[in-house]
Design a protein around this motif. Structure first.
Motif, PDB file in Angstrom:
ATOM      1  N   ALA A  76       0.935  -1.313  -0.092  1.00  0.00           N
ATOM      2  CA  ALA A  76      -0.053  -0.042   0.219  1.00  0.00           C
ATOM      3  C   ALA A  76       0.675   1.276  -0.067  1.00  0.00           C
ATOM      4  CB  ALA A  76      -0.812   0.053   1.362  1.00  0.00           C
ATOM      5  N   SER A  77       0.480   2.100  -0.869  1.00  0.00           N
ATOM      6  CA  SER A  77       1.093   3.620  -1.163  1.00  0.00           C
ATOM      7  C   SER A  77       0.442   4.694  -0.241  1.00  0.00           C
ATOM      8  CB  SER A  77       1.440   3.910  -2.219  1.00  0.00           C
ATOM      9  OG  SER A  77       2.062   5.074  -2.575  1.00  0.00           O
ATOM     10  N   ILE A  78       0.600   4.981   0.586  1.00  0.00           N
ATOM     11  CA  ILE A  78       0.050   5.885   1.610  1.00  0.00           C
ATOM     12  C   ILE A  78       0.533   7.278   1.770  1.00  0.00           C
ATOM     13  CG2 ILE A  78      -1.108   6.443   4.105  1.00  0.00           C
ATOM     14  CD1 ILE A  78      -0.994   3.355   4.296  1.00  0.00           C
ATOM     15  N   ARG A  79      -0.398   8.456   1.382  1.00  0.00           N
ATOM     16  CA  ARG A  79       0.168   9.829   1.093  1.00  0.00           C
ATOM     17  C   ARG A  79       0.653  10.259   2.650  1.00  0.00           C
ATOM     18  NH1 ARG A  79      -4.669  13.239  -0.864  1.00  0.00           N
ATOM     19  NH2 ARG A  79      -3.076  14.824  -0.677  1.00  0.00           N
ATOM     20  N   MET A  80       1.735  11.141   2.686  1.00  0.00           N
ATOM     21  CA  MET A  80       2.213  11.648   3.916  1.00  0.00           C
ATOM     22  C   MET A  80       1.171  12.321   4.771  1.00  0.00           C
ATOM     23  SD  MET A  80       5.124  10.458   3.712  1.00  0.00           S
ATOM     24  CE  MET A  80       6.017  11.412   5.366  1.00  0.00           C
ATOM     25  N   ILE A  81      -0.029  12.998   4.343  1.00  0.00           N
ATOM     26  CA  ILE A  81      -0.786  13.724   4.911  1.00  0.00           C
ATOM     27  C   ILE A  81      -1.771  12.565   5.973  1.00  0.00           C
ATOM     28  CG2 ILE A  81      -2.629  13.772   3.268  1.00  0.00           C
ATOM     29  CD1 ILE A  81      -3.411  16.402   4.559  1.00  0.00           C
ATOM     30  N   ASN A  82      -2.008  11.449   5.333  1.00  0.00           N
ATOM     31  CA  ASN A  82      -2.507  10.349   6.030  1.00  0.00           C
ATOM     32  C   ASN A  82      -1.724   9.404   6.962  1.00  0.00           C
ATOM     33  OD1 ASN A  82      -5.031  11.027   4.343  1.00  0.00           O
ATOM     34  ND2 ASN A  82      -4.340   9.622   2.575  1.00  0.00           N
ATOM     35  N   GLN A  83      -0.354   9.532   6.402  1.00  0.00           N
ATOM     36  CA  GLN A  83       0.699   8.921   7.424  1.00  0.00           C
ATOM     37  C   GLN A  83       0.398   9.742   8.690  1.00  0.00           C
ATOM     38  OE1 GLN A  83       3.683   6.634   6.789  1.00  0.00           O
ATOM     39  NE2 GLN A  83       3.139   5.857   4.505  1.00  0.00           N
ATOM     40  N   ALA A  84       0.521  11.058   8.734  1.00  0.00           N
ATOM     41  CA  ALA A  84       0.582  11.729   9.895  1.00  0.00           C
ATOM     42  C   ALA A  84      -0.671  11.526  10.626  1.00  0.00           C
ATOM     43  CB  ALA A  84       0.650  13.377   9.383  1.00  0.00           C
ATOM     44  N   ALA A  85      -1.905  11.709   9.915  1.00  0.00           N
ATOM     45  CA  ALA A  85      -3.102  11.088  10.824  1.00  0.00           C
ATOM     46  C   ALA A  85      -3.196   9.891  11.302  1.00  0.00           C
ATOM     47  CB  ALA A  85      -4.317  11.130   9.688  1.00  0.00           C
ATOM     48  N   LEU A  86      -2.418   8.885  10.906  1.00  0.00           N
ATOM     49  CA  LEU A  86      -2.332   7.600  11.666  1.00  0.00           C
ATOM     50  C   LEU A  86      -1.515   7.614  12.735  1.00  0.00           C
ATOM     51  CD1 LEU A  86      -2.129   5.529   8.159  1.00  0.00           C
ATOM     52  CD2 LEU A  86      -3.857   4.920   9.777  1.00  0.00           C
ATOM     53  N   ASP A  87      -0.329   8.315  12.676  1.00  0.00           N
ATOM     54  CA  ASP A  87       0.374   8.623  13.625  1.00  0.00           C
ATOM     55  C   ASP A  87      -0.328   9.242  14.889  1.00  0.00           C
ATOM     56  OD1 ASP A  87       2.758   7.867  12.473  1.00  0.00           O
ATOM     57  OD2 ASP A  87       3.287   9.953  11.817  1.00  0.00           O
ATOM     58  N   THR A  88      -1.041  10.359  14.620  1.00  0.00           N
ATOM     59  CA  THR A  88      -1.865  10.959  15.693  1.00  0.00           C
ATOM     60  C   THR A  88      -3.090  10.041  16.197  1.00  0.00           C
ATOM     61  OG1 THR A  88      -1.671  13.030  14.353  1.00  0.00           O
ATOM     62  CG2 THR A  88      -3.580  13.003  16.011  1.00  0.00           C
ATOM     63  N   LEU A  89      -3.626   9.206  15.222  1.00  0.00           N
ATOM     64  CA  LEU A  89      -4.659   8.389  15.757  1.00  0.00           C
ATOM     65  C   LEU A  89      -3.694   7.092  16.836  1.00  0.00           C
ATOM     66  CD1 LEU A  89      -7.457   7.538  15.748  1.00  0.00           C
ATOM     67  CD2 LEU A  89      -7.103   6.115  13.910  1.00  0.00           C
ATOM     68  N   LEU A  90      -2.881   6.784  16.333  1.00  0.00           N
ATOM     69  CA  LEU A  90      -2.092   5.739  17.179  1.00  0.00           C
ATOM     70  C   LEU A  90      -1.653   6.499  18.598  1.00  0.00           C
ATOM     71  CD1 LEU A  90      -0.687   2.988  17.865  1.00  0.00           C
ATOM     72  CD2 LEU A  90       1.313   3.904  16.579  1.00  0.00           C
ATOM     73  N   ALA A  91      -0.978   7.886  18.578  1.00  0.00           N
ATOM     74  CA  ALA A  91      -0.755   8.546  19.809  1.00  0.00           C
ATOM     75  C   ALA A  91      -1.707   8.589  20.591  1.00  0.00           C
ATOM     76  CB  ALA A  91       0.169   9.768  19.284  1.00  0.00           C
ATOM     77  N   LYS A  92      -3.077   9.125  20.264  1.00  0.00           N
ATOM     78  CA  LYS A  92      -4.216   9.250  20.956  1.00  0.00           C
ATOM     79  C   LYS A  92      -4.774   7.987  21.380  1.00  0.00           C
ATOM     80  CE  LYS A  92      -5.318  13.762  19.248  1.00  0.00           C
ATOM     81  NZ  LYS A  92      -6.266  14.689  18.495  1.00  0.00           N
ATOM     82  N   ALA A  93      -4.567   6.832  21.012  1.00  0.00           N
ATOM     83  CA  ALA A  93      -5.049   5.498  21.667  1.00  0.00           C
ATOM     84  C   ALA A  93      -4.790   5.241  22.880  1.00  0.00           C
ATOM     85  CB  ALA A  93      -4.677   4.669  20.747  1.00  0.00           C
ATOM     86  N   ASP A  94      -5.612   4.816  23.507  1.00  0.00           N
ATOM     87  CA  ASP A  94      -5.025   4.557  24.960  1.00  0.00           C
ATOM     88  C   ASP A  94      -4.313   3.368  25.118  1.00  0.00           C
ATOM     89  OD1 ASP A  94      -6.425   1.892  24.839  1.00  0.00           O
ATOM     90  OD2 ASP A  94      -8.373   2.661  25.325  1.00  0.00           O
ATOM     91  N   LYS A  95      -3.640   3.251  26.461  1.00  0.00           N
ATOM     92  CA  LYS A  95      -2.678   2.196  26.449  1.00  0.00           C
ATOM     93  C   LYS A  95      -2.887   0.415  26.014  1.00  0.00           C
ATOM     94  CE  LYS A  95       0.655   4.943  27.971  1.00  0.00           C
ATOM     95  NZ  LYS A  95       1.649   5.330  26.909  1.00  0.00           N
ATOM     96  N   ASP A  96      -4.205   0.297  26.366  1.00  0.00           N
ATOM     97  CA  ASP A  96      -4.703  -1.090  25.989  1.00  0.00           C
ATOM     98  C   ASP A  96      -4.776  -1.078  24.570  1.00  0.00           C
ATOM     99  OD1 ASP A  96      -4.833  -1.724  28.770  1.00  0.00           O
ATOM    100  OD2 ASP A  96      -7.140  -1.312  28.534  1.00  0.00           O
TER     101      ASP A  96
END
Length: 312
Positions: free
Chosen positions: A47-67
């Motif tokens: 899969a080729s994912i645009r950088m703007i979507n890579q950043a959104a995925l980074d944010t979603l992972l960072a905001k996820a709870d520890k579990d």
């Protein structure tokens, strides 16, 4: 928090499952259509994912709870190892997640506090001052920035002087000890000493491998894994060290600052070309500082002074 240097469909699916969202819910969080998410997951590592979507995925992972973050690592580990578990740090050790960017090359670094660790095959106590170490080996993209900034010669295997795009997040190879030292000097860092590297890989309690004492080749890119080439530096989430450092076993051998004899320096960590037992962090290797190969790279360390803007 787990880190992803390059999102593919494999990581996207793991994240969606870890936060327990439907395709539509997940797509809405990212601001894309559910068809795009479905295509990413179907394409997997292609899969080729645009950088703007890579950043959104980074944010979603960072905001996820520890579990959820733990489930994310566990789902990815299911691809890496037959034992699906999250490795917890031992007493007095830190877990992954405490990363800072170096002011020189901007790479993420993990903190290794001062103190004694058990060193070598005989677990001798050795004191090491505190330092930071690159979370990932130096990648082709990192090295390309260095070459562009300094007009340093690029690795000989890059076609037309450019690294292939699909190898940007793989460790740079075909670099000598002198090349690695030149990069470190440009970045305002150093190559690790053998003591620094071993502590960052094993932690303080003398574990055999970064993940523990199990001889689990699937937690790293070594000969038994059967990949026969370098891989993304963030692939093996289940193989991180107690300090959250990736690829301390496998992928590529890493140059160290420690000399063995005149003109020779230590290498540690094994590579995709070598068996797992060669990657035991307590066991050194060495080579002439002019040697370069397709399975040899490096990472850097920084003292507290080198972590300060303009520090040396």
């Amino acid at each position: 928090m787990p880190l992803v240097t390059k999102w593919t469909g494999r990581e996207v699916k793991a994240l969606r499952e870890s936060v327990r969202m439907s395709l539509m819910e997940f797509a809405e969080k990212l601001g894309v259509s559910d068809r795009i998410v479905s295509r990413w997951e179907a394409d997997g590592e292609r899969a080729s994912i645009r950088m703007i979507n890579q950043a959104a995925l980074d944010t979603l992972l960072a905001k996820a709870d520890k579990d959820a973050q733990g489930r994310f690592v566990g789902i990815l580990a299911a691809d890496d190892a037959p034992i699906h578990s999250i490795i917890e740090p031992g007493s007095g050790e830190t877990s992954s997640g405490d990363y800072v960017k170096h002011p020189g090359d901007g790479k993420l670094m993990a903190h290794v506090p001062e103190g004694i660790y058990l060193s070598g095959a005989d677990s001798e106590p050795v004191w090491v001052d505190d330092f930071h170490i690159d979370t990932f080996p130096t990648t082709n993209a990192d090295y390309a920035r260095f070459c562009a900034a300094t007009r340093y010669a690029v690795p000989e295997h890059w076609e037309n002087g450019r690294c292939p795009r699909d190898l940007y997040d793989h460790p740079v190879v075909h670099v000598t000890w002198r090349d690695a030292t030149a990069y470190a000097a440009w970045a305002g860092k150093s190559l690790p000493t053998s003591e620094q590297w071993e502590k960052a890989a094993r932690g303080t309690t003398g574990r055999t491998f970064p993940w523990g004492d199990q001889k689990t080749a699937a937690k790293c890119n070594v000969r038994e894994t059967g990949i026969e080439r370098t891989t993304s530096v963030s692939r093996y989430h289940s193989g991180v060290s107690p300090y959250g450092v990736y690829d301390m076993v496998g992928n590529v051998w890493e140059w160290l600052a420690t000399a063995t004899t005149a003109g020779r320096h230590e290498l540690r960590g094994s590579a995709f070309t070598s068996p797992l037992f060669r990657g035991v962090p307590a066991v050194p290797n060495d080579a002439y500082d002019t040697m370069l190969d397709d399975d040899t790279g490096f990472r850097c360390v920084a003292t507290p002074e080198q972590m300060m803007p303009g520090g040396q």
